[in-house]
Design a protein around this motif. Structure first.
Motif, PDB file in Angstrom:
ATOM      1  N   ALA A 175      32.455  21.401  35.175  1.00 40.41           N
ATOM      2  CA  ALA A 175      33.205  22.621  34.881  1.00 40.41           C
ATOM      3  C   ALA A 175      32.294  23.846  34.925  1.00 40.41           C
ATOM      4  CB  ALA A 175      33.874  22.495  33.517  1.00 40.41           C
ATOM      5  N   GLN A 176      31.093  23.725  34.390  1.00 41.96           N
ATOM      6  CA  GLN A 176      30.156  24.851  34.416  1.00 41.96           C
ATOM      7  C   GLN A 176      29.756  25.203  35.847  1.00 41.96           C
ATOM      8  OE1 GLN A 176      26.975  23.495  31.887  1.00 41.96           O
ATOM      9  NE2 GLN A 176      28.151  23.769  29.989  1.00 41.96           N
ATOM     10  N   LYS A 177      29.560  24.191  36.669  1.00 40.05           N
ATOM     11  CA  LYS A 177      29.207  24.443  38.068  1.00 40.05           C
ATOM     12  C   LYS A 177      30.343  25.146  38.802  1.00 40.05           C
ATOM     13  CE  LYS A 177      27.982  22.074  42.360  1.00 40.05           C
ATOM     14  NZ  LYS A 177      27.735  20.769  43.029  1.00 40.05           N
ATOM     15  N   LEU A 178      31.567  24.695  38.574  1.00 39.34           N
ATOM     16  CA  LEU A 178      32.713  25.322  39.228  1.00 39.34           C
ATOM     17  C   LEU A 178      32.897  26.763  38.763  1.00 39.34           C
ATOM     18  CD1 LEU A 178      35.270  22.368  39.127  1.00 39.34           C
ATOM     19  CD2 LEU A 178      34.279  23.406  41.178  1.00 39.34           C
ATOM     20  N   GLU A 179      32.728  26.996  37.488  1.00 36.37           N
ATOM     21  CA  GLU A 179      32.881  28.358  36.960  1.00 36.37           C
ATOM     22  C   GLU A 179      31.874  29.300  37.601  1.00 36.37           C
ATOM     23  OE1 GLU A 179      33.045  30.713  32.648  1.00 36.37           O
ATOM     24  OE2 GLU A 179      32.367  28.624  32.762  1.00 36.37           O
ATOM     25  N   ALA A 180      30.619  28.843  37.733  1.00 37.34           N
ATOM     26  CA  ALA A 180      29.589  29.678  38.347  1.00 37.34           C
ATOM     27  C   ALA A 180      29.900  29.942  39.818  1.00 37.34           C
ATOM     28  CB  ALA A 180      28.228  29.000  38.210  1.00 37.34           C
ATOM     29  N   GLU A 181      30.415  28.949  40.519  1.00 33.30           N
ATOM     30  CA  GLU A 181      30.719  29.134  41.937  1.00 33.30           C
ATOM     31  C   GLU A 181      31.881  30.096  42.136  1.00 33.30           C
ATOM     32  OE1 GLU A 181      32.014  26.504  45.855  1.00 33.30           O
ATOM     33  OE2 GLU A 181      30.809  25.610  44.268  1.00 33.30           O
ATOM     34  N   LEU A 182      32.923  29.978  41.320  1.00 34.62           N
ATOM     35  CA  LEU A 182      34.076  30.871  41.473  1.00 34.62           C
ATOM     36  C   LEU A 182      33.716  32.316  41.156  1.00 34.62           C
ATOM     37  CD1 LEU A 182      37.045  28.791  40.000  1.00 34.62           C
ATOM     38  CD2 LEU A 182      36.287  29.000  42.370  1.00 34.62           C
ATOM     39  N   ASN A 183      32.741  32.522  40.311  1.00 33.72           N
ATOM     40  CA  ASN A 183      32.355  33.883  39.944  1.00 33.72           C
ATOM     41  C   ASN A 183      31.648  34.615  41.079  1.00 33.72           C
ATOM     42  OD1 ASN A 183      33.441  33.902  37.362  1.00 33.72           O
ATOM     43  ND2 ASN A 183      31.581  33.037  36.432  1.00 33.72           N
ATOM     44  N   ILE A 184      31.145  33.875  42.070  1.00 32.24           N
ATOM     45  CA  ILE A 184      30.445  34.525  43.181  1.00 32.24           C
ATOM     46  C   ILE A 184      31.182  34.362  44.515  1.00 32.24           C
ATOM     47  CG2 ILE A 184      28.195  34.288  42.064  1.00 32.24           C
ATOM     48  CD1 ILE A 184      27.622  31.933  43.907  1.00 32.24           C
ATOM     49  N   ALA A 185      32.083  33.389  44.610  1.00 33.88           N
ATOM     50  CA  ALA A 185      32.789  33.151  45.874  1.00 33.88           C
ATOM     51  C   ALA A 185      33.866  34.211  46.084  1.00 33.88           C
ATOM     52  CB  ALA A 185      33.415  31.760  45.871  1.00 33.88           C
ATOM     53  N   THR A 186      34.041  34.629  47.324  1.00 31.06           N
ATOM     54  CA  THR A 186      35.050  35.637  47.649  1.00 31.06           C
ATOM     55  C   THR A 186      35.974  35.119  48.747  1.00 31.06           C
ATOM     56  OG1 THR A 186      33.610  36.665  49.304  1.00 31.06           O
ATOM     57  CG2 THR A 186      33.497  37.525  47.044  1.00 31.06           C
ATOM     58  N   PHE A 187      37.116  35.773  48.897  1.00 33.94           N
ATOM     59  CA  PHE A 187      38.027  35.494  50.002  1.00 33.94           C
ATOM     60  C   PHE A 187      38.447  36.821  50.615  1.00 33.94           C
ATOM     61  CE2 PHE A 187      40.691  36.125  46.333  1.00 33.94           C
ATOM     62  CZ  PHE A 187      41.808  36.795  46.800  1.00 33.94           C
ATOM     63  N   GLU A 188      38.823  36.787  51.884  1.00 25.84           N
ATOM     64  CA  GLU A 188      39.122  38.011  52.617  1.00 25.84           C
ATOM     65  C   GLU A 188      40.622  38.281  52.636  1.00 25.84           C
ATOM     66  OE1 GLU A 188      40.467  40.462  55.839  1.00 25.84           O
ATOM     67  OE2 GLU A 188      40.736  38.283  55.784  1.00 25.84           O
ATOM     68  N   HIS A 189      40.982  39.540  52.439  1.00 24.29           N
ATOM     69  CA  HIS A 189      42.379  39.961  52.557  1.00 24.29           C
ATOM     70  C   HIS A 189      42.414  41.375  53.117  1.00 24.29           C
ATOM     71  CE1 HIS A 189      46.628  40.462  51.797  1.00 24.29           C
ATOM     72  NE2 HIS A 189      46.382  41.568  51.086  1.00 24.29           N
ATOM     73  N   GLN A 190      42.915  41.488  54.349  1.00 23.69           N
ATOM     74  CA  GLN A 190      43.061  42.778  55.028  1.00 23.69           C
ATOM     75  C   GLN A 190      41.760  43.583  55.018  1.00 23.69           C
ATOM     76  OE1 GLN A 190      46.436  44.724  53.217  1.00 23.69           O
ATOM     77  NE2 GLN A 190      47.916  43.337  54.194  1.00 23.69           N
ATOM     78  N   GLY A 191      40.689  42.890  55.346  1.00 26.25           N
ATOM     79  CA  GLY A 191      39.391  43.552  55.432  1.00 26.25           C
ATOM     80  C   GLY A 191      38.672  43.710  54.109  1.00 26.25           C
ATOM     81  N   LEU A 192      39.299  43.324  53.023  1.00 23.10           N
ATOM     82  CA  LEU A 192      38.674  43.401  51.704  1.00 23.10           C
ATOM     83  C   LEU A 192      38.217  42.010  51.279  1.00 23.10           C
ATOM     84  CD1 LEU A 192      41.265  45.696  49.882  1.00 23.10           C
ATOM     85  CD2 LEU A 192      39.090  46.397  50.931  1.00 23.10           C
ATOM     86  N   TYR A 193      37.123  41.955  50.535  1.00 21.38           N
ATOM     87  CA  TYR A 193      36.621  40.691  50.006  1.00 21.38           C
ATOM     88  C   TYR A 193      36.836  40.683  48.500  1.00 21.38           C
ATOM     89  CZ  TYR A 193      34.707  39.787  54.581  1.00 21.38           C
ATOM     90  OH  TYR A 193      34.587  39.553  55.930  1.00 21.38           O
ATOM     91  N   LEU A 194      37.725  39.797  48.077  1.00 20.25           N
ATOM     92  CA  LEU A 194      38.155  39.754  46.683  1.00 20.25           C
ATOM     93  C   LEU A 194      37.597  38.514  46.001  1.00 20.25           C
ATOM     94  CD1 LEU A 194      41.900  40.714  47.318  1.00 20.25           C
ATOM     95  CD2 LEU A 194      39.958  42.251  46.859  1.00 20.25           C
TER      96      LEU A 194
END
Length: 249
Positions: free
Chosen positions: A194-213
């Motif tokens: 769970a700690q590993k997943l939380e850390a990864e989600l805090n830095i991972a992004t996804f693209e939407h209409q040219g924006l990285y969220l």
């Protein structure tokens, strides 16, 4: 030596041969010596030639038509069976998986939880449940629309799937709530995951209409300890997640 009868003397023997190829005197001699005339020798009947094997051209037209029809029907049946098999596999996939994300739906995830609970009761196999509620998901929906929200859910599901072992299960329980079933894992392993997943989600992004969220999450962990039902196990993991979310505010 037997004397020839006067009628059979050489001087009076006719020159013509009988039908059997013998003169009359020869036939008389044979009859006197052996009691009968010789039987004519007949040549054996010739052996008929062996029939040539049929190549199919000699088959009646009706037989060839029937065979062609059976071949076409066999091909059609094979195609129908293949199509039906693919339809059944697709129906089974839709019955078990979420309509949006590459995860199990709630019904299928509860089924896997029930199986893990059964293994725990019978064999003592440890298992843990990680409950995830997204942080900031409503803000993405409100600011960028539901299309961005759908991308966020798919993004989270893909990250979860990439971080579990074969045999573990990832499910979307509804809305922005996900859960992970870790088989053969104790509470320390589950908390580390769970700690590993939380850390990864805090830095991972996804693209939407040219924006990285980015969208994060709060995790709650609960081991199987003889809970009465899968729903009870989920409720306990949800409560653990709520405490984590409350403490982080």
């Amino acid at each position: 030596m037997t004397a020839l009868p006067p009628s059979a003397s050489a001087d009076s023997e006719p020159s013509a041969l009988s039908a059997g190829g013998l003169t009359a005197s020869m036939q008389a001699l044979l009859q006197s010596q052996f009691g009968g005339a010789p039987r004519p020798v007949t040549a054996p009947a010739p052996t008929p030639p062996a029939p040539e094997p049929q190549t199919g051209d000699e088959w009646p037209l009706a037989a060839r038509t029937l065979i062609d029809s059976l071949i076409r029907e066999n091909i059609r049946l094979k195609a129908d069976i293949k199509a039906l098999t693919e339809q059944v596999a697709l129906a089974e996939h839709h019955a078990d998986h979420d309509v949006l994300t590459p995860t199990l739906n709630r019904r299928a995830f509860l089924r896997d939880l029930g199986r893990a609970m059964g293994d725990g009761r019978r064999y003592g196999d440890p298992a843990c449940l990680i409950y995830l509620d997204l942080d900031g998901f409503k803000a993405i929906n409100d600011s960028y629309g539901h299309a961005a929200g759908d991308k966020a859910l798919i993004h989270i599901a893909e990250r979860l799937n990439a971080n579990v072992r074969e045999g573990d299960s990832v499910g979307r329980l509804g809305g922005d709530e996900f859960a992970i079933l870790l088989r053969h894992a104790d509470i320390s392993v589950a908390r580390s995951k769970a700690q590993k997943l939380e850390a990864e989600l805090n830095i991972a992004t996804f693209e939407h209409q040219g924006l990285y969220l980015r969208v994060g999450g709060s995790f709650g962990v609960r081991a199987y300890e003889g809970q009465a039902s899968a729903e009870e196990w989920i409720a306990e993991a949800d409560a653990a997640m709520f405490l984590v979310k409350k403490s982080s505010r």
